[in-house]
Write a protein that holds these residues in place. Sequence first.
Motif, PDB file in Angstrom:
ATOM      1  N   ARG A   1       0.855  -1.192   0.000  1.00  0.00           N
ATOM      2  CA  ARG A   1       0.000   0.000   0.000  1.00  0.00           C
ATOM      3  C   ARG A   1       0.885   1.235   0.000  1.00  0.00           C
ATOM      4  O   ARG A   1       1.585   1.514   0.963  1.00  0.00           O
ATOM      5  CB  ARG A   1      -0.908  -0.007   1.221  1.00  0.00           C
ATOM      6  CG  ARG A   1      -1.989  -1.051   1.101  1.00  0.00           C
ATOM      7  CD  ARG A   1      -2.713  -1.213   2.417  1.00  0.00           C
ATOM      8  NE  ARG A   1      -3.506  -2.442   2.366  1.00  0.00           N
ATOM      9  CZ  ARG A   1      -4.734  -2.485   1.873  1.00  0.00           C
ATOM     10  NH1 ARG A   1      -5.311  -1.395   1.431  1.00  0.00           N
ATOM     11  NH2 ARG A   1      -5.385  -3.619   1.832  1.00  0.00           N
ATOM     12  N   LEU A   2       0.784   1.972  -1.082  1.00  0.00           N
ATOM     13  CA  LEU A   2       1.696   3.092  -1.301  1.00  0.00           C
ATOM     14  C   LEU A   2       1.588   4.139  -0.201  1.00  0.00           C
ATOM     15  O   LEU A   2       2.586   4.661   0.274  1.00  0.00           O
ATOM     16  CB  LEU A   2       1.362   3.737  -2.649  1.00  0.00           C
ATOM     17  CG  LEU A   2       2.340   4.811  -3.105  1.00  0.00           C
ATOM     18  CD1 LEU A   2       3.699   4.201  -3.334  1.00  0.00           C
ATOM     19  CD2 LEU A   2       1.818   5.490  -4.347  1.00  0.00           C
ATOM     20  N   ARG A   3       0.350   4.357   0.266  1.00  0.00           N
ATOM     21  CA  ARG A   3       0.180   5.450   1.230  1.00  0.00           C
ATOM     22  C   ARG A   3       0.808   5.104   2.566  1.00  0.00           C
ATOM     23  O   ARG A   3       1.314   5.960   3.263  1.00  0.00           O
ATOM     24  CB  ARG A   3      -1.301   5.755   1.383  1.00  0.00           C
ATOM     25  CG  ARG A   3      -1.831   6.390   0.093  1.00  0.00           C
ATOM     26  CD  ARG A   3      -3.297   6.629   0.158  1.00  0.00           C
ATOM     27  NE  ARG A   3      -4.029   5.412   0.425  1.00  0.00           N
ATOM     28  CZ  ARG A   3      -5.106   5.374   1.200  1.00  0.00           C
ATOM     29  NH1 ARG A   3      -5.540   6.454   1.780  1.00  0.00           N
ATOM     30  NH2 ARG A   3      -5.731   4.247   1.408  1.00  0.00           N
TER      31      ARG A   3
ATOM     32  N   ALA B   1       4.413   5.928   2.161  1.00  0.00           N
ATOM     33  CA  ALA B   1       4.641   7.386   2.223  1.00  0.00           C
ATOM     34  C   ALA B   1       4.545   7.875   3.655  1.00  0.00           C
ATOM     35  O   ALA B   1       5.377   8.654   4.114  1.00  0.00           O
ATOM     36  CB  ALA B   1       3.617   8.099   1.350  1.00  0.00           C
TER      37      ALA B   1
END
Lengths: 91, 619
Positions: free
Chosen positions: B597-599, B602
Amino acid sequence: MAAILFGLGLAALLVRRNAIFTLMSIEVMLNAAGLAFVAAGARWGHADGQVMFLFILAMAAAEVSVGLALLLRLHHLFKSLDIDAASTMRG
Amino acid sequence: MLQLLWLIPAIPFASTLVLALFGRRMSERMVAIAGVGSVGLSALISLAIVPAFLASGTSYTQILWTWMNVAGFRPEIAFYLDPVSLLMVVVVTFVSFLIHLYSAEFMEDDEGYARFFAYMNLFVASMVVLVLADNLLLLYLGWEGVGLCSYLLIGFWYKDPVNGLAARKAFIVTRAGDTAMIVGLFILFHSLGTLQIQDLMHLASARWPVGSPYATAAAALLLGGAVGKSAQLPLQTWLPDAMAGPTPTSALIHAATMVTAGVYLIARTHILFSLAPDVQFAVAVVGAATIVVAGCSALTQSDIKRILAYSTMSQIGYMFLALGVGSWAAAMFHFMTHAFFKGLLFLASGVVIEALHHEHNIFRMGGLRKELPIVFWTFLIGGCSLAGLPLVTAGYFSKDFILWGAWTSPQSNPAFWIVGIIGVLLTGLYTFRLIFVVFFGSSHTPVTHRPHYRIIVPVILLAALSIVGGWFKDSLVAFLNSALPPLSEVHVNGLTATLSSIVAGLAFLLGLGLAYLFFLGKPEYTESLMRGGLMRALHAFWFADWGFDWLYDRTLVRPFVWIATLNRRDVVDSAFTAIARCNQTAYYALSRTESGRLRWYAAAVGAGAVVFIGVILFT
C-alpha cells in the motif's frame, strides 16, 4: 508558507486514494520545496536557490510524464485509479 | 625372485580397480579372467618365492616407500617375509585362487558378477597386506581392509534387508575388537616409540620384565582385536550371521583366511604375549571355552552353513588354545590344514545348496550320496579331516599336535587337554550328524543343478590337500620353528604322545559312533532324547548360541536404541535450531510491513523524516 504547502501535500498524499490526486500532491510538495529554496536564496543573497528551483522544475516535469504513463498502464490493468488496488504487487 | 614380493598384493588390487571402474562394460568371461587370473598370478608368485626364500635365509624385508613422517612417527610401506608370513601368504593366495575359480562358475549369471570379483580381489590384496606387513600400522590397514570386504560381501545380496543387517552386525561387533586393538597400538607406540614389528619385539623384551603392566595391557588389547576378528568368545556372535553372504565368501573369508587373522596377529607378536603370561593364559581359556561353546551350538543347528560356521569358531578355538599354551607352530599348522578342509567343506556345501535350489536346512536334504557322488566323497574327506580321522587326514595331525602341546607345555594345564578331547568328541559328533543327515537316508528335495569342472576341480584339489597337508608336519614345524620358539615339553609324565593320540582317536570314534547311533542307525533315540524337558531346553539354549545374542540385545542394543529414541529431538542441536527460529520470526515480522500500500509507505517515510528531524533538533 513553504512548510504549510508541504504539509498540505503530504496530507493529501496520505488521505486520497485516487492516483491523480497522489501525483498532484507530490507536485504540491515539490513546489513547496522549490519555494523554500527560492525563499532561502533571497534571504541569504545566493543565486543557488533559483538554480535548484530550475532543477526541481525539470525533475517534476519528467516525474509527471513518467507518473502519468504509469497511471495509464495501471488504469488499463485494474480498471480503476485506486492506488491500493496495486497492492497485489507486494513482495 | 624375492623382489617380486610386492606384486602379490599389487596384482589383485589392480584387478579390483579395473573391475570396479570398467566391470559393468566387461563381459562375464572377461571379468572371470581378470578376477581369477589376478589371484592365480599372485598364487604363482608366492609359490615361486618359496625356493628363493629357502635359499636366502630366515627373513627378508622389502621397503617400498615411507608412508608418512610425522614427529618421529615414521611407518613405512614395507613387507616382511619370514617362515610364518610365507606360510600364510602361500596358503592364503593358493586357497583364494581355488575359491575364485569356484566362484567363477558359482556366481554365474548373478547381476553383480563384476562387483563380486572386485570385492574378492580387494579382500585378497588386503589379506596379503595384513600378512606381509612389516609394521603394525600397515597390518592394521590390511586388518580394516579385510573387515571392509567382509562387510561388503556379507551384504552382497543387499536387496534383502536381512543380509544388510548381518553385514552391519559383523562390522560393528568386529569394530569393538578393532578399537581395542588400535588402543593397544597407541600404548605400544607411546611407550616404545615404534610400530615396526621386529624392533618392537626386541625393545619389548629388552625393556619390559615378564608380567609388566604395560606388556599385559598391550597384549590384552591386541587379544581383544584378535578375539573380534577370529570370532572367539565373547565376540563370536557375528560369524553365524555372516553366512548370509554368498557361499564362496563364507569359504574364503569366514572360514579359510580372514577369521584366522587373529591367530596370525598373536603368533606375529608372540614375544609380547610371552611377556604377559596372564594374557597368554587368557588366550588359552578363550580358546578352550570357544571350542566347547561353539561345538555344542554346532550340534543343534539345522542350517548347513551355520553348522560349518560354528565348527570354524571351534577350530579357531583350537588355534587359540595352542597359542595360549605357547605351541605357536601347532597353531599355524592347524591354520593351514583348517584352511584346506574348511574351505573344502564350504565349497562342497555350496554345491549342495545350489543343487537343491538354495535349500539350507539339512533336514530337507538327504540321500545325496548317490545323486552327487563327487561332492559326497570330497565332503566326507573334509569332514574326516575336520573331525580328525586318525593317521590319514591332515586335521588329525594338526589337532593331535595341539593336544600334545596342551598337555606338555609349561603354560598348560591338564584341563586344557581334557577340553580339547571333549572338543574332538563334539566335532566328530556334529560333523557326522551333518554328513549322515545330508548324504544318507531318503531324498527330500530333487536335485536340479549339477556342478561343472570349474567347481569340481577346486573341490577335488582341496580334498587332496586336506589329506596330503598332514604328511609334511615335521618339516613344516621345523621350518616354522626357525621364526617361532619351539614347544618346550615339561609335563611329559603320565601321558605319552602315543597315548594322547590314541585317546584323541578314540574320542573321534566315539563321536562318529554316537552320530551314527542317533542320526542314522536309530533315529528314534534322538526323538526319545528330545522328549525330555531338560534336553529340549538345552537344545533351545545351544541353538540360540548360548543366549549371547539375547544378552547383547538386552544389555547393549536395547539401551542404545532407547537412548536414541529419547534423544530423537537432539538436545544439542536445539540451540542451533533456536537461532534459525529467531531469524525466521524476524523475517516474518518484517515482511508484514511490506503490504504494497503506497500510502503506508509514504506515511512511514514521512514519520521517519519527522522523527529524524526531531532527533536532530532536540538533541
